[in-house]
Design a protein around this motif. Structure first.
Motif, PDB file in Angstrom:
ATOM      1  N   ARG A  64       0.824  -1.213   0.000  1.00 14.85           N
ATOM      2  CA  ARG A  64       0.000   0.000   0.000  1.00 14.85           C
ATOM      3  C   ARG A  64       0.860   1.265   0.000  1.00 14.85           C
ATOM      4  O   ARG A  64       0.438   2.299  -0.534  1.00 14.85           O
ATOM      5  CB  ARG A  64      -0.941   0.015   1.208  1.00 14.85           C
ATOM      6  CG  ARG A  64      -1.929  -1.137   1.249  1.00 14.85           C
ATOM      7  CD  ARG A  64      -2.709  -1.139   2.553  1.00 14.85           C
ATOM      8  NE  ARG A  64      -3.511  -2.330   2.717  1.00 14.85           N
ATOM      9  CZ  ARG A  64      -4.799  -2.441   2.365  1.00 14.85           C
ATOM     10  NH1 ARG A  64      -5.412  -1.396   1.834  1.00 14.85           N
ATOM     11  NH2 ARG A  64      -5.450  -3.568   2.555  1.00 14.85           N
ATOM     12  N   THR A  65       2.020   1.188   0.643  1.00 11.39           N
ATOM     13  CA  THR A  65       2.885   2.369   0.700  1.00 11.39           C
ATOM     14  C   THR A  65       4.216   2.148  -0.021  1.00 11.39           C
ATOM     15  O   THR A  65       5.082   3.014   0.013  1.00 11.39           O
ATOM     16  CB  THR A  65       3.166   2.735   2.174  1.00 11.39           C
ATOM     17  OG1 THR A  65       3.572   1.568   2.899  1.00 11.39           O
ATOM     18  CG2 THR A  65       1.931   3.318   2.821  1.00 11.39           C
ATOM     19  N   SER A  66       4.372   1.000  -0.667  1.00  9.84           N
ATOM     20  CA  SER A  66       5.619   0.723  -1.398  1.00  9.84           C
ATOM     21  C   SER A  66       5.601   1.309  -2.807  1.00  9.84           C
ATOM     22  O   SER A  66       6.652   1.541  -3.406  1.00  9.84           O
ATOM     23  CB  SER A  66       5.869  -0.786  -1.478  1.00  9.84           C
ATOM     24  OG  SER A  66       6.043  -1.344  -0.198  1.00  9.84           O
ATOM     25  N   PHE A  67       4.420   1.538  -3.347  1.00 11.81           N
ATOM     26  CA  PHE A  67       4.282   2.047  -4.709  1.00 11.81           C
ATOM     27  C   PHE A  67       3.474   3.334  -4.697  1.00 11.81           C
ATOM     28  O   PHE A  67       2.607   3.534  -3.830  1.00 11.81           O
ATOM     29  CB  PHE A  67       3.601   1.011  -5.607  1.00 11.81           C
ATOM     30  CG  PHE A  67       4.372  -0.273  -5.747  1.00 11.81           C
ATOM     31  CD1 PHE A  67       5.391  -0.378  -6.689  1.00 11.81           C
ATOM     32  CD2 PHE A  67       4.092  -1.353  -4.930  1.00 11.81           C
ATOM     33  CE1 PHE A  67       6.106  -1.558  -6.817  1.00 11.81           C
ATOM     34  CE2 PHE A  67       4.797  -2.536  -5.049  1.00 11.81           C
ATOM     35  CZ  PHE A  67       5.813  -2.636  -5.999  1.00 11.81           C
ATOM     36  N   GLU A  68       3.773   4.180  -5.652  1.00  7.41           N
ATOM     37  CA  GLU A  68       3.054   5.447  -5.774  1.00  7.41           C
ATOM     38  C   GLU A  68       2.556   5.619  -7.207  1.00  7.41           C
ATOM     39  O   GLU A  68       3.187   5.151  -8.160  1.00  7.41           O
ATOM     40  CB  GLU A  68       3.957   6.634  -5.403  1.00  7.41           C
ATOM     41  CG  GLU A  68       4.359   6.663  -3.935  1.00  7.41           C
ATOM     42  CD  GLU A  68       5.143   7.915  -3.578  1.00  7.41           C
ATOM     43  OE1 GLU A  68       5.517   8.665  -4.509  1.00  7.41           O
ATOM     44  OE2 GLU A  68       5.371   8.150  -2.380  1.00  7.41           O
ATOM     45  N   ILE A  69       1.425   6.280  -7.321  1.00  5.02           N
ATOM     46  CA  ILE A  69       0.853   6.623  -8.630  1.00  5.02           C
ATOM     47  C   ILE A  69       0.677   8.133  -8.646  1.00  5.02           C
ATOM     48  O   ILE A  69      -0.092   8.684  -7.851  1.00  5.02           O
ATOM     49  CB  ILE A  69      -0.501   5.914  -8.845  1.00  5.02           C
ATOM     50  CG1 ILE A  69      -0.323   4.397  -8.777  1.00  5.02           C
ATOM     51  CG2 ILE A  69      -1.101   6.316 -10.192  1.00  5.02           C
ATOM     52  CD1 ILE A  69      -1.628   3.634  -8.882  1.00  5.02           C
ATOM     53  N   PHE A  70       1.457   8.796  -9.531  1.00  6.65           N
ATOM     54  CA  PHE A  70       1.472  10.260  -9.583  1.00  6.65           C
ATOM     55  C   PHE A  70       1.808  10.865  -8.224  1.00  6.65           C
ATOM     56  O   PHE A  70       1.230  11.886  -7.808  1.00  6.65           O
ATOM     57  CB  PHE A  70       0.125  10.803 -10.079  1.00  6.65           C
ATOM     58  CG  PHE A  70      -0.276  10.286 -11.430  1.00  6.65           C
ATOM     59  CD1 PHE A  70       0.449  10.601 -12.564  1.00  6.65           C
ATOM     60  CD2 PHE A  70      -1.384   9.452 -11.555  1.00  6.65           C
ATOM     61  CE1 PHE A  70       0.068  10.116 -13.813  1.00  6.65           C
ATOM     62  CE2 PHE A  70      -1.771   8.968 -12.789  1.00  6.65           C
ATOM     63  CZ  PHE A  70      -1.040   9.298 -13.929  1.00  6.65           C
ATOM     64  N   GLY A  71       2.715  10.206  -7.522  1.00  6.18           N
ATOM     65  CA  GLY A  71       3.159  10.708  -6.229  1.00  6.18           C
ATOM     66  C   GLY A  71       2.231  10.399  -5.079  1.00  6.18           C
ATOM     67  O   GLY A  71       2.489  10.805  -3.942  1.00  6.18           O
ATOM     68  N   ILE A  72       1.149   9.656  -5.351  1.00  2.00           N
ATOM     69  CA  ILE A  72       0.175   9.304  -4.309  1.00  2.00           C
ATOM     70  C   ILE A  72       0.344   7.819  -3.999  1.00  2.00           C
ATOM     71  O   ILE A  72       0.366   6.983  -4.914  1.00  2.00           O
ATOM     72  CB  ILE A  72      -1.266   9.578  -4.774  1.00  2.00           C
ATOM     73  CG1 ILE A  72      -1.432  11.050  -5.139  1.00  2.00           C
ATOM     74  CG2 ILE A  72      -2.262   9.197  -3.680  1.00  2.00           C
ATOM     75  CD1 ILE A  72      -2.791  11.383  -5.727  1.00  2.00           C
ATOM     76  N   PRO A  73       0.479   7.437  -2.711  1.00  2.00           N
ATOM     77  CA  PRO A  73       0.643   6.025  -2.371  1.00  2.00           C
ATOM     78  C   PRO A  73      -0.484   5.163  -2.910  1.00  2.00           C
ATOM     79  O   PRO A  73      -1.653   5.580  -2.943  1.00  2.00           O
ATOM     80  CB  PRO A  73       0.649   6.031  -0.833  1.00  2.00           C
ATOM     81  CG  PRO A  73       1.076   7.415  -0.464  1.00  2.00           C
ATOM     82  CD  PRO A  73       0.518   8.310  -1.522  1.00  2.00           C
ATOM     83  N   LEU A  74      -0.136   3.969  -3.355  1.00  2.00           N
ATOM     84  CA  LEU A  74      -1.140   3.034  -3.875  1.00  2.00           C
ATOM     85  C   LEU A  74      -2.237   2.781  -2.843  1.00  2.00           C
ATOM     86  O   LEU A  74      -3.406   2.592  -3.199  1.00  2.00           O
ATOM     87  CB  LEU A  74      -0.461   1.713  -4.249  1.00  2.00           C
ATOM     88  CG  LEU A  74      -1.366   0.568  -4.707  1.00  2.00           C
ATOM     89  CD1 LEU A  74      -2.067   0.934  -6.012  1.00  2.00           C
ATOM     90  CD2 LEU A  74      -0.563  -0.718  -4.868  1.00  2.00           C
ATOM     91  N   GLY A  75      -1.868   2.791  -1.558  1.00  2.00           N
ATOM     92  CA  GLY A  75      -2.835   2.525  -0.504  1.00  2.00           C
ATOM     93  C   GLY A  75      -3.979   3.514  -0.440  1.00  2.00           C
ATOM     94  O   GLY A  75      -5.058   3.182   0.061  1.00  2.00           O
ATOM     95  N   VAL A  76      -3.756   4.734  -0.941  1.00  2.00           N
ATOM     96  CA  VAL A  76      -4.840   5.727  -0.946  1.00  2.00           C
ATOM     97  C   VAL A  76      -5.945   5.283  -1.900  1.00  2.00           C
ATOM     98  O   VAL A  76      -7.137   5.301  -1.558  1.00  2.00           O
ATOM     99  CB  VAL A  76      -4.307   7.113  -1.342  1.00  2.00           C
ATOM    100  CG1 VAL A  76      -5.455   8.101  -1.520  1.00  2.00           C
ATOM    101  CG2 VAL A  76      -3.322   7.618  -0.295  1.00  2.00           C
ATOM    102  N   PHE A  77      -5.562   4.847  -3.092  1.00  2.00           N
ATOM    103  CA  PHE A  77      -6.562   4.393  -4.071  1.00  2.00           C
ATOM    104  C   PHE A  77      -7.234   3.106  -3.602  1.00  2.00           C
ATOM    105  O   PHE A  77      -8.464   2.962  -3.721  1.00  2.00           O
ATOM    106  CB  PHE A  77      -5.881   4.167  -5.433  1.00  2.00           C
ATOM    107  CG  PHE A  77      -5.244   5.395  -6.005  1.00  2.00           C
ATOM    108  CD1 PHE A  77      -6.004   6.365  -6.639  1.00  2.00           C
ATOM    109  CD2 PHE A  77      -3.874   5.595  -5.901  1.00  2.00           C
ATOM    110  CE1 PHE A  77      -5.416   7.510  -7.176  1.00  2.00           C
ATOM    111  CE2 PHE A  77      -3.278   6.728  -6.425  1.00  2.00           C
ATOM    112  CZ  PHE A  77      -4.047   7.694  -7.059  1.00  2.00           C
TER     113      PHE A  77
END
Length: 303
Positions: free
Chosen positions: A228-241
């Protein structure tokens, strides 16, 4: 209710209960009118006996009998919305008490109780879901164990990010309230198309959660929330989505819970099954709270 919602309501113990208990009938009607194989003379004798009883009653007694209101759900042992509300409140009170224990005991004991609550709550969730007859004691025990788990989780995350616990409580209440209002207004319903989407999305989320858990346990990822916090999409952690999706799924699960409860009340399910409805709502609210507090922690950790 269509397959794909809260497993508590999809189980045989709730779906098979949607039948009103028999309403007591007039004994003379049962004995003389409905008894198979009786001769016409016997039927007439029955009517005569009933008429004779009526004649022995005073006009005042007859008038009182006719003025009595029709038997309601509570009088015939059927489930009502009040039953569901009261039993859900009872579950939430026990849950809050359990949470208070892990919030205020020593940190080491709190962690141990949180683990016990997580494991015990999972086991009792399975037991209560597949149990043929609802057990109030086991349902309340589930609520207490989940309270231990949520209290310990809140204590850990609130210690790392002060304030997220209160924010998660407010967020859970807000989502529940908005969902209930939308359902009562008829603007959001559990349509077959939405049910199929929910089922597919929930399976996908469960697979992701399982993979993430295994990778965290094996040390493949070192982040506090794993993938959840290892990857980011457009600078936003994957865990947010992922968190927003999970909160949406939990909110729609509430819609399906409300639908199942409404169907149960309309079909005249026995009163004891209001415990099943309360248990189902508690399960969904626990899920919703966990997703909200985790999303808040991820957002705070990204500051």
């Amino acid at each position: 209710m269509a397959l794909g919602g809260n497993p508590v309501f999809n189980g045989k113990n709730f779906r098979g209960a949607k039948q009103a208990p028999p309403v007591p009938q007039n004994p003379y009607g049962q004995q003389f009118n409905q008894a198979p194989g009786r001769a016409p003379s016997q039927v007439m004798d029955g009517h005569a006996a009933w008429s004779a009883q009526q004649q022995n009653m005073t006009n005042e007694q007859l008038q009182q009998m006719y003025n009595q209101p029709a038997a309601g759900p509570a009088d015939t042992g059927r489930m009502t919305y009040d039953d569901v509300i009261m039993k859900t409140v009872a579950c939430l009170v026990v849950l809050i008490i359990g949470a208070g224990v892990t919030l205020f005991v020593a940190p080491a004991l709190s962690t141990m109780l949180m683990i016990v609550g997580a494991l015990g709550g999972f086991v009792l969730a399975l037991v209560n879901t597949f149990k043929k007859q609802p057990s109030p004691a086991l349902i309340l025990a589930y609520a207490g164990l989940e309270g231990l788990f949520l209290g310990g989780l809140t204590r850990i995350l609130d210690g790392m990010y002060p304030g997220v616990g209160l924010q998660a409580v407010i967020g859970t209440l807000a989502v529940f309230g908005v969902t209930l209002v939308l359902f009562k207004s008829g603007k959001v319903r559990a349509t077959p198309k939405m049910m199929r989407f929910f089922l597919i999305a929930t399976i996908g989320y469960a697979v992701f959660a399982l993979i993430n858990m295994v990778m965290m346990w094996t040390g493949a990822v070192q982040e506090p929330f794993g993938l959840r916090t290892s990857f980011e999409i457009f600078g936003i952690p994957l865990g947010v989505f992922i968190g927003i999706l999970a909160i949406g799924l939990a909110a729609f699960s509430l819609i399906m819970d409300f639908t199942s409860i409404e169907e149960g009340v309309r079909a005249g399910a026995p009163e004891r099954y209001s415990w099943v409805a309360a248990f189902g709502l508690t399960v969904t609210l626990v899920w919703l709270y966990v997703e909200i507090i985790r999303l808040l922690a991820i957002l705070r950790g990204d500051d």
